[in-house]
Design a protein around this motif. Structure first.
Motif: not given
Length: 396
Positions: A269-276, A281-288
């Motif tokens: 939740f605090a990760d700057p790549e996931f803040v919105n 969506v832009a960082n979907r690959e890492r998140l998945n």
């Protein structure tokens, strides 16, 4: 159970001369809510494509044509057309999905039917519309899935076009046609006039493209294949637990926060790549990758229970048999029974529209070819000798 006479559409008669799937889907909806749907078919040996409809005992045929009556009429013979026109006098709806020129050639176009019965509603379903450069083309579901854009957004990147596993354009055109018929019947109560209701597989398919289509029209985006991920939201797609696939729908900031809390991953939740949403969506690959690594530690049932309790939409990916074993599917009454042609119980799919006072019902299996011909012709004033003569002449 509600009696047939109290069914909401019991006062209406529908003459169904449609074939294959789109038209019968419309007719099935009307029949399930009590309309007297008379399915008019060619006598055996008249239609060169009758083999398509030959297996009347198949589940597909039974599911499409339950609750209807069957009359055989050879509309290529003047006597058959005369009987049909006579039936139009007291009917409410004629439903057809021929190529547009066929009804005009037979004198069954809207203006001709209107001259017989000004209150008649003609519902026409075509592949490409009643006029225009493609009006003459035959329309089949897979052709329309391709031309309506669905195959271009279904499947994985680089895979090439993929058809959906069900006849979406056929089924949606039938549903839209039913909506049109009901709207026309409602309007007729005020005006006293019938009208011509039209839909096409192509228009219906594009309408079903919905947000993907308007992404292009409004936003200028060209939707492409993206597999099981959602093009606009993340995390939203298919993930893998220890024992199988798991669907997750954590779109929006609220769901994202609940997901991080439920999975005990506050750092996400605090990760700057996931803040919105846009960044997720832009960082979907890492998140998945991170989600799949976590989900593999336990079962689909575990994660589904945990996430839904936390208010995060999620669920298993069922095979068709598993669908009907699900407790909620059973609770909803998705499956109903009628007595099949062999006298045994026949399980069919019920209507997903629920009316609490006058619900749709399953009454009868699909009719045998010409099962009700004598009954219907007798109601028009034909005696046994006249009916026998019509049959001998190949009219019915």
């Amino acid at each position: 159970m509600t009696s047939q006479t109290s069914a909401p559409l019991a006062r209406f008669r529908v003459l169904d001369i449609s074939r294959v799937r789109a038209g019968p889907t419309c007719a099935r909806f009307l029949a399930d809510f009590g309309a007297d749907v008379i399915r008019i078919e060619a006598p055996a040996g008249v239609d060169p494509n009758e083999a398509i409809f030959a297996d009347r005992d198949s589940g597909d045929f039974q599911n499409l044509h339950r609750n209807k009556r069957s009359l055989t009429l050879n509309l290529k013979k003047p006597e058959g057309l005369a009987i049909f026109r006579r039936m139009v006098e007291d009917a409410d709806v004629v439903l057809e999905n021929w190529r547009p020129d066929v009804k005009t050639r037979l004198g069954l176009d809207y203006e001709s039917l209107k001259a017989i019965n000004p209150r008649i509603i003609l519902a026409s379903i075509s592949g490409f519309g009643q006029d225009g450069p493609y009006a003459w083309r035959p329309g089949f579901d897979q052709i329309i899935q391709g031309m309506g854009g669905l195959m271009s957004v279904t499947g994985f990147p680089g895979q090439g076009p993929v058809r959906a596993g069900v006849a979406i354009s056929d089924s949606s055109a039938g549903i839209f046609a039913a909506m049109g018929v009901l709207t026309a019947l409602l309007e007729r109560e005020q005006s006293g006039q019938g009208q011509w209701v039209q839909t096409s597989l192509l228009h219906s398919m594009i309408a079903m493209m919905d947000f993907q289509a308007v992404r292009y029209l409004v936003d200028g985006k060209n939707p492409v294949q993206i597999g099981n991920d959602h093009p606009l939201s993340s995390p939203m797609g298919l993930y893998y637990a220890a024992d199988g696939a798991l669907n997750l729908g954590a779109s929006g900031e609220g769901n994202w926060k609940r997901l991080c809390d439920a999975l005990e991953q506050p750092q996400w939740f605090a990760d700057p790549e996931f803040v919105n949403e846009k960044l997720r969506v832009a960082n979907r690959e890492r998140l998945n990758l991170e989600l799949n690594a976590l989900f593999k530690s336990n079962t689909v049932a575990h994660w589904t229970e945990l996430l839904n309790r936390a208010g995060v939409p999620s669920g298993p990916v069922y095979s068709v048999p598993q669908v009907f074993d699900d407790e909620q599917v059973k609770h909803l009454g998705v499956v109903g029974e009628v007595t099949g042609p062999d006298g045994e119980p026949l399980r069919l799919i019920t209507q997903p529209v629920v009316l609490d006072r006058t619900p749709a019902q399953l009454h009868t299996a699909a009719p045998g070819l010409s099962e009700h011909s004598d009954q219907i012709l007798a109601s028009l004033g034909y005696d046994e000798a006249a009916i026998a003569a019509l049959r001998a002449a190949g009219v019915t």
